[in-house]
Design a protein around this motif. Structure first.
Motif, PDB file in Angstrom:
ATOM      1  N   LYS A  16     -10.545  71.278  77.508  1.00 38.54           N
ATOM      2  CA  LYS A  16     -10.452  72.300  76.462  1.00 38.54           C
ATOM      3  C   LYS A  16      -9.656  73.488  76.990  1.00 38.54           C
ATOM      4  CE  LYS A  16     -13.251  70.082  73.675  1.00 38.54           C
ATOM      5  NZ  LYS A  16     -12.820  69.546  72.409  1.00 38.54           N
ATOM      6  N   ASP A  17      -8.985  74.196  76.070  1.00 39.78           N
ATOM      7  CA  ASP A  17      -8.303  75.416  76.474  1.00 39.78           C
ATOM      8  C   ASP A  17      -9.279  76.586  76.347  1.00 39.78           C
ATOM      9  OD1 ASP A  17      -8.360  76.165  73.752  1.00 39.78           O
ATOM     10  OD2 ASP A  17      -6.248  75.698  73.441  1.00 39.78           O
ATOM     11  N   GLU A  18      -8.806  77.787  76.627  1.00 37.09           N
ATOM     12  CA  GLU A  18      -9.691  78.953  76.606  1.00 37.09           C
ATOM     13  C   GLU A  18     -10.263  79.260  75.225  1.00 37.09           C
ATOM     14  OE1 GLU A  18      -5.426  80.169  76.332  1.00 37.09           O
ATOM     15  OE2 GLU A  18      -6.528  79.105  77.865  1.00 37.09           O
ATOM     16  N   ASP A  19      -9.652  78.732  74.171  1.00 34.14           N
ATOM     17  CA  ASP A  19     -10.152  78.934  72.814  1.00 34.14           C
ATOM     18  C   ASP A  19     -11.069  77.810  72.351  1.00 34.14           C
ATOM     19  OD1 ASP A  19      -8.700  81.342  72.499  1.00 34.14           O
ATOM     20  OD2 ASP A  19      -6.899  80.212  71.966  1.00 34.14           O
ATOM     21  N   GLY A  20     -11.295  76.818  73.221  1.00 38.53           N
ATOM     22  CA  GLY A  20     -12.172  75.704  72.876  1.00 38.53           C
ATOM     23  C   GLY A  20     -11.477  74.543  72.176  1.00 38.53           C
ATOM     24  N   ALA A  21     -10.157  74.658  71.981  1.00 32.76           N
ATOM     25  CA  ALA A  21      -9.399  73.562  71.356  1.00 32.76           C
ATOM     26  C   ALA A  21      -9.065  72.519  72.426  1.00 32.76           C
ATOM     27  CB  ALA A  21      -8.109  74.090  70.735  1.00 32.76           C
ATOM     28  N   ASP A  22      -8.809  71.295  71.988  1.00 31.32           N
ATOM     29  CA  ASP A  22      -8.384  70.254  72.924  1.00 31.32           C
ATOM     30  C   ASP A  22      -7.131  70.726  73.647  1.00 31.32           C
ATOM     31  OD1 ASP A  22     -10.445  68.637  72.057  1.00 31.32           O
ATOM     32  OD2 ASP A  22      -9.179  67.422  70.746  1.00 31.32           O
ATOM     33  N   ALA A  23      -7.197  70.759  74.977  1.00 33.00           N
ATOM     34  CA  ALA A  23      -6.051  71.211  75.763  1.00 33.00           C
ATOM     35  C   ALA A  23      -4.850  70.322  75.482  1.00 33.00           C
ATOM     36  CB  ALA A  23      -6.396  71.202  77.249  1.00 33.00           C
ATOM     37  N   GLY A  24      -3.721  70.945  75.243  1.00 31.65           N
ATOM     38  CA  GLY A  24      -2.495  70.220  74.937  1.00 31.65           C
ATOM     39  C   GLY A  24      -2.225  70.086  73.455  1.00 31.65           C
ATOM     40  N   SER A  25      -3.261  70.174  72.647  1.00 33.20           N
ATOM     41  CA  SER A  25      -3.083  69.913  71.214  1.00 33.20           C
ATOM     42  C   SER A  25      -2.301  71.005  70.501  1.00 33.20           C
ATOM     43  CB  SER A  25      -4.434  69.724  70.529  1.00 33.20           C
ATOM     44  OG  SER A  25      -5.188  70.931  70.552  1.00 33.20           O
ATOM     45  N   THR A  26      -2.224  72.193  71.075  1.00 31.39           N
ATOM     46  CA  THR A  26      -1.515  73.278  70.402  1.00 31.39           C
ATOM     47  C   THR A  26      -0.021  73.264  70.664  1.00 31.39           C
ATOM     48  OG1 THR A  26      -2.035  74.758  72.236  1.00 31.39           O
ATOM     49  CG2 THR A  26      -3.542  74.778  70.359  1.00 31.39           C
ATOM     50  N   VAL A  27       0.426  72.432  71.613  1.00 30.59           N
ATOM     51  CA  VAL A  27       1.863  72.275  71.869  1.00 30.59           C
ATOM     52  C   VAL A  27       2.304  71.030  71.113  1.00 30.59           C
ATOM     53  CG1 VAL A  27       3.645  71.925  73.610  1.00 30.59           C
ATOM     54  CG2 VAL A  27       1.631  73.316  74.148  1.00 30.59           C
ATOM     55  N   GLU A  28       3.100  71.240  70.057  1.00 29.07           N
ATOM     56  CA  GLU A  28       3.537  70.123  69.228  1.00 29.07           C
ATOM     57  C   GLU A  28       5.033  69.889  69.386  1.00 29.07           C
ATOM     58  OE1 GLU A  28       2.211  70.980  65.257  1.00 29.07           O
ATOM     59  OE2 GLU A  28       0.184  70.279  65.732  1.00 29.07           O
ATOM     60  N   PHE A  29       5.406  68.645  69.200  1.00 29.80           N
ATOM     61  CA  PHE A  29       6.791  68.222  69.351  1.00 29.80           C
ATOM     62  C   PHE A  29       7.235  67.523  68.068  1.00 29.80           C
ATOM     63  CE2 PHE A  29       4.576  68.239  73.354  1.00 29.80           C
ATOM     64  CZ  PHE A  29       5.406  68.988  74.155  1.00 29.80           C
ATOM     65  N   PRO A  30       8.514  67.663  67.689  1.00 25.65           N
ATOM     66  CA  PRO A  30       8.982  67.052  66.451  1.00 25.65           C
ATOM     67  C   PRO A  30       9.145  65.536  66.530  1.00 25.65           C
ATOM     68  CG  PRO A  30      10.778  68.230  67.503  1.00 25.65           C
ATOM     69  CD  PRO A  30       9.532  68.519  68.295  1.00 25.65           C
ATOM     70  N   THR A  31       9.342  65.010  67.752  1.00 23.05           N
ATOM     71  CA  THR A  31       9.544  63.569  67.905  1.00 23.05           C
ATOM     72  C   THR A  31       8.761  63.049  69.106  1.00 23.05           C
ATOM     73  OG1 THR A  31      11.433  63.718  69.411  1.00 23.05           O
ATOM     74  CG2 THR A  31      11.921  63.773  67.028  1.00 23.05           C
ATOM     75  N   GLN A  32       8.527  61.754  69.112  1.00 24.76           N
ATOM     76  CA  GLN A  32       7.878  61.112  70.247  1.00 24.76           C
ATOM     77  C   GLN A  32       8.728  61.293  71.502  1.00 24.76           C
ATOM     78  OE1 GLN A  32       6.821  57.001  69.639  1.00 24.76           O
ATOM     79  NE2 GLN A  32       6.064  56.749  71.723  1.00 24.76           N
ATOM     80  N   SER A  33      10.018  61.164  71.356  1.00 27.09           N
ATOM     81  CA  SER A  33      10.932  61.321  72.488  1.00 27.09           C
ATOM     82  C   SER A  33      10.810  62.709  73.111  1.00 27.09           C
ATOM     83  CB  SER A  33      12.366  61.059  72.040  1.00 27.09           C
ATOM     84  OG  SER A  33      13.259  61.258  73.102  1.00 27.09           O
ATOM     85  N   ASP A  34      10.713  63.742  72.289  1.00 26.85           N
ATOM     86  CA  ASP A  34      10.560  65.103  72.804  1.00 26.85           C
ATOM     87  C   ASP A  34       9.245  65.248  73.565  1.00 26.85           C
ATOM     88  OD1 ASP A  34      12.978  66.013  71.731  1.00 26.85           O
ATOM     89  OD2 ASP A  34      12.026  66.679  69.868  1.00 26.85           O
ATOM     90  N   ALA A  35       8.174  64.676  73.026  1.00 25.34           N
ATOM     91  CA  ALA A  35       6.877  64.746  73.696  1.00 25.34           C
ATOM     92  C   ALA A  35       6.923  64.019  75.037  1.00 25.34           C
ATOM     93  CB  ALA A  35       5.793  64.148  72.804  1.00 25.34           C
ATOM     94  N   GLU A  36       7.531  62.861  75.058  1.00 26.76           N
ATOM     95  CA  GLU A  36       7.611  62.081  76.299  1.00 26.76           C
ATOM     96  C   GLU A  36       8.518  62.753  77.328  1.00 26.76           C
ATOM     97  OE1 GLU A  36       8.660  58.360  74.510  1.00 26.76           O
ATOM     98  OE2 GLU A  36       6.560  57.709  74.436  1.00 26.76           O
ATOM     99  N   SER A  37       9.589  63.369  76.877  1.00 32.35           N
ATOM    100  CA  SER A  37      10.459  64.101  77.802  1.00 32.35           C
ATOM    101  C   SER A  37       9.705  65.270  78.425  1.00 32.35           C
ATOM    102  CB  SER A  37      11.708  64.619  77.082  1.00 32.35           C
ATOM    103  OG  SER A  37      12.532  63.550  76.710  1.00 32.35           O
ATOM    104  N   TRP A  38       8.935  65.978  77.603  1.00 35.24           N
ATOM    105  CA  TRP A  38       8.168  67.123  78.089  1.00 35.24           C
ATOM    106  C   TRP A  38       7.159  66.694  79.152  1.00 35.24           C
ATOM    107  CZ3 TRP A  38       3.072  68.617  78.236  1.00 35.24           C
ATOM    108  CH2 TRP A  38       2.832  69.948  78.544  1.00 35.24           C
TER     109      TRP A  38
END
Length: 73
Positions: A16-38
């Protein structure tokens, strides 16, 4: 469509992040390729900060994972 990662600790629990949300879930990517590159660029830093593995989601649907971030031996 939005792609995002969820981070999992060594005990198999979602981190979880400091706000209690699933860590990583607040960083969104427009494509699968962008997420995998990141993740390819940041896996070492994530691993060093306690992330053991990651799971990829598309609009809340699990696509694949968990995928280990442990360095190869």
């Amino acid at each position: 469509m939005a792609w995002s990662w969820r981070f999992i600790d060594a005990g198999g629990e979602l981190m979880k992040d400091e706000d209690g949300a699933d860590a990583g879930s607040t960083v969104e990517f427009p494509t699968q390729s962008d997420a995998e590159s990141w993740i390819g660029e940041h896996w070492r830093q994530l691993s060093e900060s306690g992330v053991h593995s990651v799971t990829l989601y598309e609009d809340g649907r699990e696509v694949y994972g968990p995928m280990s971030l442990e360095p190869p031996e």
